[in-house]
Design a protein around this motif. Structure first.
Motif, short mmCIF file in Angstrom:
data_model
loop_
_atom_site.label_atom_id
_atom_site.label_comp_id
_atom_site.label_asym_id
_atom_site.label_seq_id
_atom_site.Cartn_x
_atom_site.Cartn_y
_atom_site.Cartn_z
N PHE A 112 0.83 -1.20 0.00
CA PHE A 112 0.00 0.00 0.00
C PHE A 112 0.87 1.26 0.00
CE2 PHE A 112 -2.11 3.30 2.57
CZ PHE A 112 -3.17 3.59 1.73
N GLN A 113 1.91 1.26 0.85
CA GLN A 113 2.81 2.40 0.94
C GLN A 113 3.51 2.67 -0.39
OE1 GLN A 113 5.79 1.78 3.96
NE2 GLN A 113 5.44 3.79 4.83
N SER A 114 3.98 1.62 -1.05
CA SER A 114 4.67 1.82 -2.33
C SER A 114 3.70 2.32 -3.39
CB SER A 114 5.37 0.54 -2.78
OG SER A 114 4.43 -0.45 -3.11
N GLU A 115 2.47 1.81 -3.39
CA GLU A 115 1.48 2.29 -4.35
C GLU A 115 1.14 3.76 -4.08
OE1 GLU A 115 0.18 0.98 -7.11
OE2 GLU A 115 1.51 -0.72 -6.81
N MET A 116 1.03 4.13 -2.82
CA MET A 116 0.71 5.53 -2.49
C MET A 116 1.87 6.44 -2.88
SD MET A 116 -2.34 5.59 -1.53
CE MET A 116 -2.46 7.27 -0.98
N THR A 117 3.10 6.00 -2.69
CA THR A 117 4.26 6.79 -3.09
C THR A 117 4.27 6.96 -4.61
OG1 THR A 117 5.52 5.99 -1.21
CG2 THR A 117 6.78 6.89 -3.04
N ARG A 118 4.02 5.88 -5.31
CA ARG A 118 3.97 5.94 -6.77
C ARG A 118 2.84 6.87 -7.23
NH1 ARG A 118 2.45 0.98 -10.55
NH2 ARG A 118 2.90 1.92 -12.54
N TRP A 119 1.71 6.76 -6.58
CA TRP A 119 0.56 7.61 -6.91
C TRP A 119 0.89 9.08 -6.67
CZ3 TRP A 119 -4.34 8.58 -3.68
CH2 TRP A 119 -5.35 9.08 -4.48
N HIS A 120 1.51 9.36 -5.54
CA HIS A 120 1.89 10.73 -5.21
C HIS A 120 2.84 11.31 -6.25
CE1 HIS A 120 2.92 14.26 -2.88
NE2 HIS A 120 4.20 13.94 -3.01
N LYS A 121 3.84 10.53 -6.64
CA LYS A 121 4.79 11.00 -7.66
C LYS A 121 4.08 11.25 -8.99
CE LYS A 121 8.90 8.78 -5.78
NZ LYS A 121 9.85 7.69 -5.93
N THR A 122 3.15 10.37 -9.32
CA THR A 122 2.41 10.51 -10.56
C THR A 122 1.55 11.77 -10.55
OG1 THR A 122 2.39 8.13 -10.83
CG2 THR A 122 0.73 9.36 -12.05
N ILE A 123 0.85 11.99 -9.47
CA ILE A 123 0.01 13.19 -9.34
C ILE A 123 0.89 14.44 -9.41
CG2 ILE A 123 -1.51 14.48 -7.80
CD1 ILE A 123 -2.84 12.08 -9.17
N SER A 124 2.06 14.40 -8.76
CA SER A 124 2.98 15.54 -8.80
C SER A 124 3.43 15.81 -10.24
CB SER A 124 4.20 15.28 -7.93
OG SER A 124 3.81 15.16 -6.59
N THR A 125 3.73 14.74 -10.98
CA THR A 125 4.12 14.90 -12.38
C THR A 125 2.98 15.51 -13.18
OG1 THR A 125 5.56 12.97 -12.22
CG2 THR A 125 4.93 13.66 -14.43
N LEU A 126 1.78 15.04 -12.95
CA LEU A 126 0.61 15.55 -13.65
C LEU A 126 0.38 17.03 -13.33
CD1 LEU A 126 -1.78 14.82 -15.47
CD2 LEU A 126 -3.02 14.11 -13.44
N VAL A 127 0.46 17.38 -12.06
CA VAL A 127 0.29 18.78 -11.65
C VAL A 127 1.36 19.65 -12.27
CG1 VAL A 127 0.40 20.33 -9.65
CG2 VAL A 127 -0.97 18.25 -9.54
N SER A 128 2.60 19.19 -12.26
CA SER A 128 3.70 19.97 -12.85
C SER A 128 3.49 20.17 -14.34
CB SER A 128 5.04 19.28 -12.63
OG SER A 128 5.33 19.23 -11.27
N ALA A 129 3.06 19.12 -15.02
CA ALA A 129 2.85 19.21 -16.46
C ALA A 129 1.78 20.25 -16.79
CB ALA A 129 2.46 17.85 -17.02
N VAL A 130 0.71 20.25 -16.01
CA VAL A 130 -0.36 21.22 -16.24
C VAL A 130 0.09 22.62 -15.84
CG1 VAL A 130 -2.68 21.91 -15.53
CG2 VAL A 130 -2.19 19.51 -16.03
N LYS A 131 0.76 22.70 -14.70
CA LYS A 131 1.20 24.00 -14.16
C LYS A 131 2.14 24.73 -15.12
CE LYS A 131 3.46 25.78 -10.01
NZ LYS A 131 4.05 25.37 -8.74
#
Length: 161
Positions: free
Chosen positions: A107-126
Motif C-alpha cells: 500500500f505504501q509503495s502504491e501511495m508513493t507511486r501515486w503521489h509522484k504521478t500526481i505531482s508529475t501531472l500537476v507539474s505538467a499542467v502548471k
C-alpha cells in the motif's frame, strides 16, 4: 547472576538496548522493564558478546531460561533485529503480523507511486500555459493512467473487510 561473572560493559549494553529500541526483543511482546540475556548461557561462553546477547523483558527472559522459548527461536529474533529495516519480515513468514506488514508496504509503495504521478501531472499542467501542450501530452497521459490504476487499487483495498 554468577558471582564470577563480569558486568556487561556500558557501551555494549547501550548498543543492545538501541538495537531493540529499548523494548523486549520478542516482536509480539515489546514490554519494559528490560534485562540483558545471553542466548548461549554465560556458564558455557564466559564472555559478553553482542551477537550472543539480547534484550528481553523479565517475563520473556524467564520463559527463555525455562525452555518455553528455545535457543534457535532466540537466535532468529536476534537475526531479525540485525536487519536494517525494523519491520522486516521473512518472505516465508506465514504469521498474520508478517502479512499485515507486507500489505502495508505494498500500500505504501502504491501511495508513493501515486503521489509522484500526481505531482508529475500537476507539474505538467502548471508549466503549460495553454493546457496540455503536445510536449507534455504523453507524460500527462502516463501519469493519469497510473493515478487511475492506483485509485482503483485503493478502492479495492477499501472494499476488503
Amino acid at each position: 547472576m554468577a558471582t564470577n561473572r563480569t558486568k556487561v560493559p556500558r557501551p555494549l549494553a547501550r548498543q543492545l538496548f538501541v538495537e531493540t529500541g529499548h523494548r523486549c526483543a520478542i516482536p509480539t511482546c515489546r514490554a519494559t522493564p528490560l534485562e540483558i540475556a545471553h542466548i548461549v548461557p554465560w556458564h558455557r561462553v564466559q564472555r559478553h558478546d553482542f551477537h550472543n546477547m539480547i534484550v528481553l523483558c523479565p517475563n520473556c527472559h524467564t520463559r527463555f531460561d525455562r525452555g518455553d522459548i528455545d535457543r534457535q527461536a532466540m537466535f532468529r529474533y536476534k537475526e531479525l533485529l540485525r536487519l536494517s529495516d525494523p519491520n522486516h519480515v521473512a518472505p516465508d513468514d506465514p504469521s498474520p503480523r508478517a502479512g499485515l506488514i507486507r500489505a502495508y508496504r505494498l500500500f505504501q509503495s502504491e501511495m508513493t507511486r501515486w503521489h509522484k504521478t500526481i505531482s508529475t501531472l500537476v507539474s505538467a499542467v502548471k508549466y503549460s500555459s495553454g493546457g496540455f501542450p503536445t510536449g507534455n501530452l504523453k507524460p500527462c497521459r502516463t501519469a493519469a493512467s497510473i493515478a487511475r490504476a492506483a485509485a482503483d487499487k485503493l478502492g479495492n483495498l477499501r472494499a476488503v473487510p
